[in-house]
Scaffold this motif. Structure first.
Motif, PDB file in Angstrom:
ATOM      1  N   ALA A   1       2.136  11.497  21.626  1.00 41.42           N
ATOM      2  CA  ALA A   1       1.481  12.534  22.201  1.00 41.42           C
ATOM      3  C   ALA A   1       2.393  13.889  21.850  1.00 41.42           C
ATOM      4  O   ALA A   1       1.939  14.996  21.802  1.00 41.42           O
ATOM      5  N   LYS A   2       3.623  13.669  21.167  1.00 40.19           N
ATOM      6  CA  LYS A   2       4.138  15.090  20.572  1.00 40.19           C
ATOM      7  C   LYS A   2       3.212  15.538  19.597  1.00 40.19           C
ATOM      8  O   LYS A   2       3.527  16.726  19.157  1.00 40.19           O
ATOM      9  N   PHE A   3       2.300  14.987  19.038  1.00 34.67           N
ATOM     10  CA  PHE A   3       1.359  15.750  18.108  1.00 34.67           C
ATOM     11  C   PHE A   3       0.584  16.892  19.070  1.00 34.67           C
ATOM     12  O   PHE A   3       0.220  17.716  18.435  1.00 34.67           O
ATOM     13  N   TYR A   4       0.610  16.597  20.257  1.00 35.19           N
ATOM     14  CA  TYR A   4      -0.207  17.954  20.962  1.00 35.19           C
ATOM     15  C   TYR A   4       0.542  19.236  21.043  1.00 35.19           C
ATOM     16  O   TYR A   4      -0.020  20.271  21.488  1.00 35.19           O
ATOM     17  N   SER A   5       2.041  19.168  20.681  1.00 37.35           N
ATOM     18  CA  SER A   5       2.901  20.032  20.777  1.00 37.35           C
ATOM     19  C   SER A   5       3.086  21.010  19.385  1.00 37.35           C
ATOM     20  O   SER A   5       3.580  21.959  19.153  1.00 37.35           O
ATOM     21  N   LEU A   6       2.149  20.395  18.499  1.00 36.38           N
ATOM     22  CA  LEU A   6       2.052  21.057  16.989  1.00 36.38           C
ATOM     23  C   LEU A   6       0.966  21.981  16.865  1.00 36.38           C
ATOM     24  O   LEU A   6      -0.121  21.655  17.677  1.00 36.38           O
ATOM     25  N   GLY A   7       1.063  22.924  16.146  1.00 34.16           N
ATOM     26  CA  GLY A   7      -0.091  24.063  15.889  1.00 34.16           C
ATOM     27  C   GLY A   7      -0.468  24.830  17.197  1.00 34.16           C
ATOM     28  O   GLY A   7       0.545  25.092  17.841  1.00 34.16           O
ATOM     29  N   GLN A   8      -1.519  25.239  17.024  1.00 36.85           N
ATOM     30  CA  GLN A   8      -2.368  26.032  18.023  1.00 36.85           C
ATOM     31  C   GLN A   8      -2.199  25.500  19.604  1.00 36.85           C
ATOM     32  O   GLN A   8      -2.530  24.518  19.701  1.00 36.85           O
ATOM     33  N   GLN A   9      -1.574  26.467  20.464  1.00 40.55           N
ATOM     34  CA  GLN A   9      -1.589  25.761  21.816  1.00 40.55           C
ATOM     35  C   GLN A   9      -2.440  26.650  22.573  1.00 40.55           C
ATOM     36  O   GLN A   9      -2.820  27.920  22.670  1.00 40.55           O
ATOM     37  N   ASP A  10      -3.195  25.996  23.665  1.00 41.74           N
ATOM     38  CA  ASP A  10      -4.043  26.690  24.621  1.00 41.74           C
ATOM     39  C   ASP A  10      -3.838  26.282  26.144  1.00 41.74           C
ATOM     40  O   ASP A  10      -2.912  25.178  26.369  1.00 41.74           O
ATOM     41  N   VAL A  11      -4.353  27.051  27.000  1.00 41.96           N
ATOM     42  CA  VAL A  11      -4.180  26.656  28.566  1.00 41.96           C
ATOM     43  C   VAL A  11      -4.515  25.209  28.782  1.00 41.96           C
ATOM     44  O   VAL A  11      -3.718  24.427  29.342  1.00 41.96           O
ATOM     45  N   VAL A  12      -5.613  24.859  28.076  1.00 45.99           N
ATOM     46  CA  VAL A  12      -6.298  23.511  28.406  1.00 45.99           C
ATOM     47  C   VAL A  12      -5.891  22.859  27.191  1.00 45.99           C
ATOM     48  O   VAL A  12      -6.059  23.222  26.083  1.00 45.99           O
ATOM     49  N   ASN A  13      -5.403  21.503  27.048  1.00 45.55           N
ATOM     50  CA  ASN A  13      -4.995  20.695  26.044  1.00 45.55           C
ATOM     51  C   ASN A  13      -6.271  20.197  25.510  1.00 45.55           C
ATOM     52  O   ASN A  13      -6.370  18.965  25.615  1.00 45.55           O
ATOM     53  N   TRP A  14      -6.856  20.811  24.997  1.00 39.43           N
ATOM     54  CA  TRP A  14      -8.220  20.376  24.523  1.00 39.43           C
ATOM     55  C   TRP A  14      -8.202  19.250  23.398  1.00 39.43           C
ATOM     56  O   TRP A  14      -9.165  18.277  23.335  1.00 39.43           O
ATOM     57  N   ARG A  15      -7.042  19.235  22.586  1.00 37.45           N
ATOM     58  CA  ARG A  15      -6.826  18.153  21.618  1.00 37.45           C
ATOM     59  C   ARG A  15      -6.657  16.714  22.415  1.00 37.45           C
ATOM     60  O   ARG A  15      -7.066  15.978  22.184  1.00 37.45           O
ATOM     61  N   LEU A  16      -5.918  16.833  23.312  1.00 37.71           N
ATOM     62  CA  LEU A  16      -5.688  15.700  24.451  1.00 37.71           C
ATOM     63  C   LEU A  16      -7.074  15.116  24.944  1.00 37.71           C
ATOM     64  O   LEU A  16      -7.505  14.093  24.824  1.00 37.71           O
ATOM     65  N   LEU A  17      -8.054  16.141  25.370  1.00 38.56           N
ATOM     66  CA  LEU A  17      -9.327  15.648  25.904  1.00 38.56           C
ATOM     67  C   LEU A  17     -10.110  15.001  24.875  1.00 38.56           C
ATOM     68  O   LEU A  17     -11.001  14.175  25.038  1.00 38.56           O
ATOM     69  N   TYR A  18     -10.009  15.760  23.761  1.00 40.38           N
ATOM     70  CA  TYR A  18     -10.719  15.485  22.564  1.00 40.38           C
ATOM     71  C   TYR A  18     -10.392  13.817  22.291  1.00 40.38           C
ATOM     72  O   TYR A  18     -11.234  13.033  21.900  1.00 40.38           O
ATOM     73  N   ASP A  19      -9.237  13.554  22.017  1.00 40.86           N
ATOM     74  CA  ASP A  19      -8.548  12.086  22.059  1.00 40.86           C
ATOM     75  C   ASP A  19      -9.064  11.088  22.835  1.00 40.86           C
ATOM     76  O   ASP A  19      -9.240   9.858  22.708  1.00 40.86           O
ATOM     77  N   CYS A  20      -9.322  11.538  24.320  1.00 38.88           N
ATOM     78  CA  CYS A  20     -10.128  10.813  25.213  1.00 38.88           C
ATOM     79  C   CYS A  20     -11.504  10.674  25.077  1.00 38.88           C
ATOM     80  O   CYS A  20     -12.057   9.244  25.338  1.00 38.88           O
ATOM     81  N   ASP A  21     -12.139  11.653  24.778  1.00 33.30           N
ATOM     82  CA  ASP A  21     -13.634  11.632  24.955  1.00 33.30           C
ATOM     83  C   ASP A  21     -14.380  11.287  23.713  1.00 33.30           C
ATOM     84  O   ASP A  21     -15.623  11.301  23.793  1.00 33.30           O
ATOM     85  N   VAL A  22     -13.801  11.628  22.573  1.00 37.25           N
ATOM     86  CA  VAL A  22     -14.600  11.693  21.167  1.00 37.25           C
ATOM     87  C   VAL A  22     -14.062  10.569  20.481  1.00 37.25           C
ATOM     88  O   VAL A  22     -13.427  10.843  19.236  1.00 37.25           O
TER      89      VAL A  22
ATOM     90  N   VAL B   1       0.678  -1.230   0.108  1.00 38.39           N
ATOM     91  CA  VAL B   1      -0.031  -0.162  -0.147  1.00 38.39           C
ATOM     92  C   VAL B   1       0.920   1.204   0.134  1.00 38.39           C
ATOM     93  O   VAL B   1       1.700   1.146   0.623  1.00 38.39           O
ATOM     94  N   MET B   2       0.545   2.149  -0.891  1.00 36.44           N
ATOM     95  CA  MET B   2       1.325   3.320  -0.825  1.00 36.44           C
ATOM     96  C   MET B   2       0.225   4.557  -0.242  1.00 36.44           C
ATOM     97  O   MET B   2      -1.031   4.588  -0.585  1.00 36.44           O
ATOM     98  N   VAL B   3       0.724   5.488   0.750  1.00 34.98           N
ATOM     99  CA  VAL B   3       0.170   6.367   1.323  1.00 34.98           C
ATOM    100  C   VAL B   3       0.808   7.623   0.965  1.00 34.98           C
ATOM    101  O   VAL B   3       1.980   7.933   0.942  1.00 34.98           O
ATOM    102  N   CYS B   4       0.040   8.815   0.396  1.00 33.62           N
ATOM    103  CA  CYS B   4       0.564   9.790  -0.002  1.00 33.62           C
ATOM    104  C   CYS B   4      -0.187  11.218   0.556  1.00 33.62           C
ATOM    105  O   CYS B   4      -1.596  10.929   0.871  1.00 33.62           O
ATOM    106  N   GLY B   5       0.414  12.295   0.497  1.00 32.24           N
ATOM    107  CA  GLY B   5      -0.462  13.523   0.960  1.00 32.24           C
ATOM    108  C   GLY B   5       0.424  14.392   2.118  1.00 32.24           C
ATOM    109  O   GLY B   5       1.798  14.535   1.782  1.00 32.24           O
ATOM    110  N   THR B   6      -0.251  15.017   3.006  1.00 29.58           N
ATOM    111  CA  THR B   6       0.677  15.729   3.953  1.00 29.58           C
ATOM    112  C   THR B   6       0.098  15.680   5.222  1.00 29.58           C
ATOM    113  O   THR B   6      -1.281  15.463   5.366  1.00 29.58           O
ATOM    114  N   GLY B   7       0.899  15.775   6.254  1.00 34.80           N
ATOM    115  CA  GLY B   7       0.337  16.162   7.782  1.00 34.80           C
ATOM    116  C   GLY B   7       0.018  14.841   8.579  1.00 34.80           C
ATOM    117  O   GLY B   7       0.084  13.827   8.024  1.00 34.80           O
ATOM    118  N   PRO B   8      -0.528  15.188   9.573  1.00 39.30           N
ATOM    119  CA  PRO B   8      -0.956  14.185  10.592  1.00 39.30           C
ATOM    120  C   PRO B   8      -1.819  13.000  10.096  1.00 39.30           C
ATOM    121  O   PRO B   8      -1.654  12.007  10.347  1.00 39.30           O
TER     122      PRO B   8
END
Length: 329
Positions: A227-248, A38-45
């Motif tokens: 979890a290094k993914f959470y250091s990319l892009g926009q940062q907030d006081v609350v790590n909402w992306r981690l919460l999202y990965d737990c609850d959604v 299988v070949m995978v192409c594109g960009t990003g996470p």
């Protein structure tokens, strides 16, 4: 002579000439099996996650990457559960001085499955399909990530939230919709001319994608990105992306381009700072999994699906994905 054809963000690939259309007829029976290339192409996470999941599911996976994604890939893909060297996964540079056109052509000619996924608001140029979908190859199935294009729940509120709160919100501007529709048409046309089965996987606003707290025994899906993914892009006081990965981790799969954007609640749900999901969202893990599962399921062949996010702390297994594809309406 090989010509260079420009791709988004400086990607460059050698153009490979077509050798005539095939007379094969697309068949939903051309499903991939464990061990197939299988070949995978594109960009990003989302692309990197699709490559990781393809390898975990037993496909011999080659991930075609730019120089930037090549640098990001090891840190995002490999974890204590899946350390480097444990997966049938290789990275193929398609830009920069190390890119080898002969190696690129050899890899694409042997691939039985192709996944195309762009994390940002990009599409693959039609000419580039002659590289990843050469007509004299072994390709049997292609999965393409597209977007919600029907316009529902978009407009002013989605655009305002995109500017003010989260630049990754999918707002379906007219020129983008036109570009994605052109890409879909090009991929489907090429697949049909080659007798290759195709699946379109539609996403809204991409959110999440890493393993949350799963490796600590808490919420999340342990096959996702580091979890290094959470250091990319926009940062907030609350790590909402981690919460999202737990609850959604719940998934909704529907036939066609039927799902709505965030609507007038776009600003409130832009970052999901209190957990939970909002309208118009797609978990990267669900999108990546749908792209990979579609390669091996007859229920997904030559069809179009939209992926939505739902609250839940259990990610669907392979049997559940087969059922979702079969029952999608």
């Amino acid at each position: 002579m090989l010509l260079l054809l420009a791709l988004p963000h400086g990607l460059a690939l050698p153009a490979i000439s077509a050798k005539g259309a095939s007379s094969r007829i697309p068949s939903p029976k051309m499903n991939l099996a464990q061990g197939d290339q299988v070949m995978v192409c594109g960009t990003g996470p989302v692309m990197l996650l699709a490559a990781k999941l393809a390898a975990i599911k037993g496909f011999a996976t080659t991930c075609a990457v730019s120089e930037r994604d090549f640098e990001l890939a090891p840190g995002l893909i490999y974890t204590d559960l899946h350390p480097e060297g444990s997966l049938p996964l290789e990275f193929l540079k398609i830009s920069g001085p190390d890119a080898d056109s002969n190696v690129i052509e050899e890899c694409t000619s042997k691939a039985k499955g192709l996944v195309i996924a762009f994390d940002g608001e990009m599409t693959i140029p039609e000419r580039a399909l002659s590289v990843f979908m050469p007509e004299s190859n072994s390709l049997q199935r292609v999965s393409l990530m597209s977007r919600y294009l029907n316009g529902a729940g978009m407009g002013f509120f989605a655009n305002a939230a995109k500017l003010a709160a989260n630049s990754e919100i999918w707002a379906a501007r007219a020129e983008q919709v036109e570009s994605y529709r052109a890409m879909e048409k090009a991929v489907i046309s090429r697949a049909e001319s080659m007798g290759v089965g195709h699946t379109i996987i539609r996403a809204g606003t991409l959110k999440g994608g890493a393993f949350g707290d799963s490796l600590a025994g808490a919420g999340g899906e342990n096959t996702f990105l580091h979890a290094k993914f959470y250091s990319l892009g926009q940062q907030d006081v609350v790590n909402w992306r981690l919460l999202y990965d737990c609850d959604v981790l719940g998934v909704e799969l529907a036939r066609g381009d039927t799902m709505s954007g965030p609507g007038f609640l776009a600003a409130i749900t832009a970052t999901n700072s209190k957990g939970g999901s909002g309208a118009g969202e797609s978990h990267r893990g669900a999108v990546a999994t749908a792209l990979v599962e579609a390669l091996r399921l007859s229920e997904a062949a030559n069809k179009d699906f939209s992926v939505g996010a739902r609250e839940g702390r259990q990610f669907p297994d392979a049997a559940a994905w087969r059922k979702m594809f079969a029952n999608a309406k």
